[in-house]
Design an enzyme around this catalytic site. Structure first.
Site, PDB file in Angstrom:
ATOM      1  N   ASN A  13       0.861  -1.188   0.000  1.00  0.00           N
ATOM      2  CA  ASN A  13       0.000   0.000   0.000  1.00  0.00           C
ATOM      3  C   ASN A  13       0.897   1.238   0.000  1.00  0.00           C
ATOM      4  O   ASN A  13       1.489   1.578   1.018  1.00  0.00           O
ATOM      5  CB  ASN A  13      -0.891  -0.043   1.252  1.00  0.00           C
ATOM      6  N   LYS A  15       0.087   4.236  -0.231  1.00  0.00           N
ATOM      7  CA  LYS A  15      -0.575   5.411   0.379  1.00  0.00           C
ATOM      8  C   LYS A  15      -0.406   6.624  -0.559  1.00  0.00           C
ATOM      9  O   LYS A  15      -0.376   6.446  -1.768  1.00  0.00           O
ATOM     10  CB  LYS A  15      -0.048   5.649   1.791  1.00  0.00           C
ATOM     11  N   HIS A 103      -9.374   1.052   5.795  1.00  0.00           N
ATOM     12  CA  HIS A 103      -8.022   1.257   6.329  1.00  0.00           C
ATOM     13  C   HIS A 103      -8.131   2.228   7.513  1.00  0.00           C
ATOM     14  O   HIS A 103      -8.932   3.157   7.478  1.00  0.00           O
ATOM     15  CB  HIS A 103      -7.105   1.827   5.237  1.00  0.00           C
ATOM     16  N   GLU A 105      -6.478   4.672   8.375  1.00  0.00           N
ATOM     17  CA  GLU A 105      -6.325   6.095   8.030  1.00  0.00           C
ATOM     18  C   GLU A 105      -7.627   6.645   7.448  1.00  0.00           C
ATOM     19  O   GLU A 105      -7.963   7.808   7.634  1.00  0.00           O
ATOM     20  CB  GLU A 105      -5.140   6.264   7.064  1.00  0.00           C
ATOM     21  N   GLU A 175      -4.674  -4.853  11.035  1.00  0.00           N
ATOM     22  CA  GLU A 175      -3.661  -3.803  11.170  1.00  0.00           C
ATOM     23  C   GLU A 175      -3.902  -3.074  12.485  1.00  0.00           C
ATOM     24  O   GLU A 175      -4.750  -2.173  12.550  1.00  0.00           O
ATOM     25  CB  GLU A 175      -3.772  -2.805  10.015  1.00  0.00           C
ATOM     26  N   GLY A 181       2.931   2.609  10.752  1.00  0.00           N
ATOM     27  CA  GLY A 181       3.834   3.739  10.528  1.00  0.00           C
ATOM     28  C   GLY A 181       4.584   4.166  11.777  1.00  0.00           C
ATOM     29  O   GLY A 181       5.196   5.228  11.811  1.00  0.00           O
ATOM     30  N   SER A 221       4.037  -1.840  10.302  1.00  0.00           N
ATOM     31  CA  SER A 221       5.500  -1.846  10.436  1.00  0.00           C
ATOM     32  C   SER A 221       6.147  -3.180  10.080  1.00  0.00           C
ATOM     33  O   SER A 221       7.112  -3.611  10.715  1.00  0.00           O
ATOM     34  CB  SER A 221       5.916  -1.398  11.848  1.00  0.00           C
TER      35      SER A 221
END
Ligand code: 13P
Length: 260
Positions: A13, A15, A103, A105, A175, A181, A221
């Site tokens: 991904n 992003k 996701h 985010e 996730e 991140g 990560s």
């Protein structure tokens, strides 16, 4: 590997990173390094920014290997006056096979709820694509001992009646929000424990065969250095990779770890 096992998958991904030129360079570096793996049983999915998809797909369409393309999001609607949105059908019509849904985010910066995710999943399946439904708890939820409850709710509200109606293609990505991140990876045991719980939920709520064949990916990560120990755990069928997918060498090493 028997056909009844979940497909091993590594998805990158990207992003909101890369210019079209940088994206092209990244894919052209990845492909030659991955030749053997792309002919093998690990499905490799690249998920660049949507604006790059059509050109990357056509530039690399003749490689004669199984490189799959994914999108980072799609609209919950099928068409109409939704300025700025892109429908699942637009994506599948240019050859996108997988679309991320929910996701963290999108959930935290764009207010996406489990119900909105459910609508997106319906649109993706109608368009002939495969949703990758992302679930995961925040650090606070983990510290409060609510991991199972939060994930069960994300699965139930996002998926459950859809799965009972008739079989649909789907992949789940676990996730943990605190691992995305941050450089803080879930331990292999933590990942495997939650993956096992997700599989158990599929067994209870859907069927043994859906539970046995659904790919459950870990994201947060993942790096070349920790991919081996994560991917060898029970119920971990591959990974959804963010930062490390922007470096061709790291991404290729992660795919190789999944193929072992
Ligand atoms: P990182 O690998 O950068 O932690 O991102 C994970 C992720 O969000 C993939 O979708």
């Amino acid at each position: 590997m028997s056909q009844n096992n979940p497909t091993r998958i590594v998805a990158g991904n990207w992003k909101m990173n890369t210019t079209p030129e940088e994206g092209k360079k990244l894919v052209s570096e990845i492909i030659p390094m991955l030749e053997d793996e792309l002919r093998g049983h690990v499905h490799t999915i690249l998920i660049p920014p949507t604006v790059h998809l059509a050109s990357l797909k056509s530039l690399f369409s003749s490689i004669g290997m199984t490189l799959l393309w994914g999108a980072q999001d799609c609209s919950a609607h099928s068409k109409g006056a939704f300025t700025g949105e892109i429908s699942a059908e637009m994506l599948t019509s240019i050859g996108v096979s997988h679309i991320l849904v929910g996701h963290s985010e999108r959930r935290s910066y764009h207010g996406e709820t489990n119900e909105m995710c459910r609508e997106k999943i319906v649109r993706i399946v109608e368009a002939g694509g495969c949703p990758i439904y992302c679930v995961g708890e925040t650090l606070q939820e983990r510290e409060e001992g609510r991991v199972e409850k939060v994930i069960e709710q994300q699965l139930r509200e996002g998926l459950s009646d859809l799965l009972r109606e008739s079989p649909i293609p789907f992949v789940i990505a676990y996730e943990p929000v605190w691992a995305i991140g941050t450089g803080k990876t879930a331990t292999p045991q933590q990942a495997s424990e939650v993956h096992g719980m997700i599989r158990e939920w599929l067994r209870d709520q859907v069927s043994n065969s859906v539970a046995a064949t659904t790919s459950i990916l870990y994201g947060g990560s993942v790096k070349a250095e920790n991919a081996d120990e994560l991917f060898c755990m029970p119920d971990v069928d591959g990974g959804l990779i963010g930062g490390a997918s922007l470096n061709s060498r790291s991404f290729v090493d992660i795919v190789k770890a999944c193929a072992r």
